[in-house]
Design a protein around this motif. Sequence first.
Motif, PDB file in Angstrom:
ATOM      1  N   SER A  24       0.866  -1.187   0.000  1.00  0.00           N
ATOM      2  CA  SER A  24       0.000   0.000   0.000  1.00  0.00           C
ATOM      3  C   SER A  24       0.898   1.230   0.000  1.00  0.00           C
ATOM      4  CB  SER A  24      -0.850   0.019   1.280  1.00  0.00           C
ATOM      5  OG  SER A  24       0.010   0.097   2.410  1.00  0.00           O
ATOM      6  N   PRO A  25       0.328   2.425  -0.296  1.00  0.00           N
ATOM      7  CA  PRO A  25       1.156   3.635  -0.223  1.00  0.00           C
ATOM      8  C   PRO A  25       1.793   3.816   1.158  1.00  0.00           C
ATOM      9  CG  PRO A  25      -0.893   4.113  -1.374  1.00  0.00           C
ATOM     10  CD  PRO A  25      -1.011   2.711  -0.840  1.00  0.00           C
ATOM     11  N   ARG A  26       1.087   3.368   2.191  1.00  0.00           N
ATOM     12  CA  ARG A  26       1.640   3.467   3.541  1.00  0.00           C
ATOM     13  C   ARG A  26       2.998   2.785   3.685  1.00  0.00           C
ATOM     14  NH1 ARG A  26      -1.265   4.081   8.317  1.00  0.00           N
ATOM     15  NH2 ARG A  26      -3.437   4.676   8.108  1.00  0.00           N
ATOM     16  N   PHE A  27       3.148   1.656   2.989  1.00  0.00           N
ATOM     17  CA  PHE A  27       4.436   0.956   3.082  1.00  0.00           C
ATOM     18  C   PHE A  27       5.556   1.888   2.625  1.00  0.00           C
ATOM     19  CE2 PHE A  27       8.023  -1.248   1.293  1.00  0.00           C
ATOM     20  CZ  PHE A  27       8.326  -2.198   2.256  1.00  0.00           C
ATOM     21  N   PHE A  28       5.305   2.590   1.524  1.00  0.00           N
ATOM     22  CA  PHE A  28       6.361   3.444   0.965  1.00  0.00           C
ATOM     23  C   PHE A  28       6.578   4.694   1.802  1.00  0.00           C
ATOM     24  CE2 PHE A  28       5.083   0.543  -2.301  1.00  0.00           C
ATOM     25  CZ  PHE A  28       6.307   0.092  -2.756  1.00  0.00           C
ATOM     26  N   ASP A  29       5.498   5.204   2.437  1.00  0.00           N
ATOM     27  CA  ASP A  29       5.679   6.308   3.391  1.00  0.00           C
ATOM     28  C   ASP A  29       6.688   5.892   4.445  1.00  0.00           C
ATOM     29  OD1 ASP A  29       3.625   7.513   2.010  1.00  0.00           O
ATOM     30  OD2 ASP A  29       2.095   7.139   3.547  1.00  0.00           O
ATOM     31  N   ALA A  30       6.434   4.720   5.008  1.00  0.00           N
ATOM     32  CA  ALA A  30       7.282   4.248   6.115  1.00  0.00           C
ATOM     33  C   ALA A  30       8.688   3.917   5.623  1.00  0.00           C
ATOM     34  CB  ALA A  30       6.653   3.022   6.768  1.00  0.00           C
ATOM     35  N   PHE A  31       8.752   3.249   4.467  1.00  0.00           N
ATOM     36  CA  PHE A  31      10.055   2.786   3.977  1.00  0.00           C
ATOM     37  C   PHE A  31      10.954   3.958   3.597  1.00  0.00           C
ATOM     38  CE2 PHE A  31      13.057   1.422   0.768  1.00  0.00           C
ATOM     39  CZ  PHE A  31      13.615   0.315   1.376  1.00  0.00           C
ATOM     40  N   PHE A  32      10.475   4.792   2.682  1.00  0.00           N
ATOM     41  CA  PHE A  32      11.311   5.920   2.254  1.00  0.00           C
ATOM     42  C   PHE A  32      11.391   6.985   3.350  1.00  0.00           C
ATOM     43  CE2 PHE A  32      10.376   4.248  -2.097  1.00  0.00           C
ATOM     44  CZ  PHE A  32      11.692   4.015  -2.472  1.00  0.00           C
ATOM     45  N   GLY A  33      10.341   7.097   4.168  1.00  0.00           N
ATOM     46  CA  GLY A  33      10.369   8.038   5.289  1.00  0.00           C
ATOM     47  C   GLY A  33      11.497   7.687   6.250  1.00  0.00           C
ATOM     48  N   THR A  34      11.627   6.399   6.545  1.00  0.00           N
ATOM     49  CA  THR A  34      12.703   5.948   7.426  1.00  0.00           C
ATOM     50  C   THR A  34      14.059   6.303   6.820  1.00  0.00           C
ATOM     51  OG1 THR A  34      11.347   4.142   8.255  1.00  0.00           O
ATOM     52  CG2 THR A  34      13.726   3.899   8.511  1.00  0.00           C
ATOM     53  N   LEU A  35      14.206   6.062   5.520  1.00  0.00           N
ATOM     54  CA  LEU A  35      15.471   6.389   4.852  1.00  0.00           C
ATOM     55  C   LEU A  35      15.767   7.881   4.918  1.00  0.00           C
ATOM     56  CD1 LEU A  35      15.291   4.128   1.679  1.00  0.00           C
ATOM     57  CD2 LEU A  35      17.140   4.095   3.368  1.00  0.00           C
ATOM     58  N   LEU A  36      14.719   8.695   4.628  1.00  0.00           N
ATOM     59  CA  LEU A  36      14.938  10.151   4.626  1.00  0.00           C
ATOM     60  C   LEU A  36      15.175  10.685   6.035  1.00  0.00           C
ATOM     61  CD1 LEU A  36      12.437  11.471   1.923  1.00  0.00           C
ATOM     62  CD2 LEU A  36      14.826  10.774   1.670  1.00  0.00           C
ATOM     63  N   ALA A  37      14.753   9.923   7.046  1.00  0.00           N
ATOM     64  CA  ALA A  37      15.052  10.315   8.424  1.00  0.00           C
ATOM     65  C   ALA A  37      16.457   9.859   8.816  1.00  0.00           C
ATOM     66  CB  ALA A  37      14.018   9.724   9.377  1.00  0.00           C
ATOM     67  N   GLY A  38      17.167   9.255   7.852  1.00  0.00           N
ATOM     68  CA  GLY A  38      18.539   8.824   8.112  1.00  0.00           C
ATOM     69  C   GLY A  38      18.616   7.472   8.797  1.00  0.00           C
TER      70      GLY A  38
END
Lengths: 581, 83
Positions: free
Chosen positions: A70-84
Amino acid sequence: MISPVASTLGELLASGAQVGTGGLRFVDRRERARFVSWSQVERRAAAAAGALRSQGVEPGECVAIVLRTSPRFFDAFFGTLLAGAVPVPLYPPVRLGRLAEYHQVTAAMLAAVRARRLVSEPTVARLLGDTVDACDPHVDLIVLEDPPRVLSKPTIRSPRSDDLALVQFSSGTTVEPKPVALSHRAILAQVRTLNDHWRDLAGASGVSWLPLYHDMGLIGCVFPALELAAELTLIAPETFIHRPAIWLRTLSRYRGTVSPAPNFAYGLCLEKIRDDELEGVDLSPWRIALNGAEPVSAEVMRRFNRRFAGWGLAPEVLAPVYGLSEASLAVTFSDLETPFTSARFDRRELAMSGRAVADSDGRELVSVGKALPGFEIEIRGGHGGALTDRCVGRVWVRGPSLMDGYLNRPRATAEALVDGWLDTGDRAFLDRGELYLVGRDKDILIVRGRNHAPEEIERAIDGVEGIRTGCAAAVSYRPEGAAAEALLLFVERRPGRRSRSELAATCHGEVLARTGLALDHVEVLSPGTLPRTSSGKIRRREALARYRAGELEPPRRFHLGHYLLSMIPSRRQRHRRRTAS
Amino acid sequence: MSTRAEILRQIEALAAAKLDWRGELSESSRLAEDLALDSLRAMSLIIEIENHFRISLEPTDEEGVETVGDLVSIVAQLKSGEG
């Protein structure tokens, strides 16, 4: 400023989003689509990163992600990456029960990466309560808003290409889960290798129903599409499993050019799809159907080609490949412009002398192709020396996308990575550069593309009345011509009144209840039948080899050595006695 | 509104048609052991039940579901909730 060549996954997202084409299309089980462009993916991820930082996520920490496709997966996945931080995708709870086992496995994986935070969605999060409660140290459950609230983008030191990018598990198990640690550099090397290899054929449209916690789904589908700013249409794995026709219909509807799957999926299509579900379907745009992640069957591929040729499937589309999560994903590819090839080899020579000798009645093996550019394969013998063509040995791999190691597991890492070479644990031979897989040296069970430790199954029958505790061996292999691996359990019985079929049925039920795995066969043996090492450890591969040769037989009555051996309790029985006393 | 016995019979019919289940189901039949539900078959059964009864099952609804009777209860509850 965005660098022209991305050196981290965050930069890959930024450059993919900047192009302005492509994105992710989510198809649900009623075949309704929702499109999220790469730039939207990036915007949502930036907001998610802000939310994660405000929840205390620190750069460099491992953040577990338990979300469905779901889009939520990508929020969490790329969000985690962008949070370092470092995303660790884990699989969502199985439907209908067996949550106790799920909690154990998930808690073991959280502990293995020392995760302190887990991102999920409301309905799943409620189920995960028991998992995180059991964790020590404490794990915080985070539910991001959908879409994430726009906060200021966090300012963090951007990671370097050698930093840890993500962690994927090679098998889901309570027994020594192995967290595969991959750097940005390794993943991007894999992504570029794939795109360089298939760019001309793959075009700009991928379709995948593969789970996003699996290397083939995330590294093999999502990242290459992002690098090309291409379209990727995603179907949830459960949707495909329930109705495989949706995969082919989606390929047709969006003119998908590339779509990989494990062997079992092609078999499932043959078994479940009815002609009337494919009305108007045109598979002719499909250029690449990779077949990997588990042993490949020539027979299944021939049947798939025959069955779907009428819908425009070309015979060269199915392409066997070989790889493993420790190498990020792919190591070999078969030729993408010609049909797959196979050959038959003398069974006895393969098994006994380790030589590949052509035999028209022999065992059919499929070529999984040649090493991808930048990768090297060496087949090594028992003493570690490289073997020549057509000699069966252990597959070692070197290349630009190997893991850094197993996270927090220096001993396992030292065993797997030696002087820059990865020990795959697979047995194979090379013939003019083409790799033919023969079997596995490692005790790993492969069920529908996922790896399991045999101990999981063997432990599930501890305490079954009439079965000798600790005297079991779980093995899997793909019978010739079969679509899927067969899962076998060998057990030794105690003297008693329960019949073999009764014991087998009980074992089958216990394993299913505790692990969610359905055994294809339970072989109930007389005491002492299973081959053991001198220290009493059961030799699983030897048991399987003897079983397949029809030679798994009880020790002869008067063979004193075997008789005495059968009297010796197994290691675990001894251990139990000690702990009980 | 469907009675428990009717729901049970319909689930039995779904299991027969979609999971090749042969035999009778009772409310005490256990899903994993008696119906041989591995993760793939469980997923199929869930979706068949959702389609057939026109309900939507969330993973949380399924917590603690171990027998066919538990499943009947959930279906009955969701059906009555909508009516």
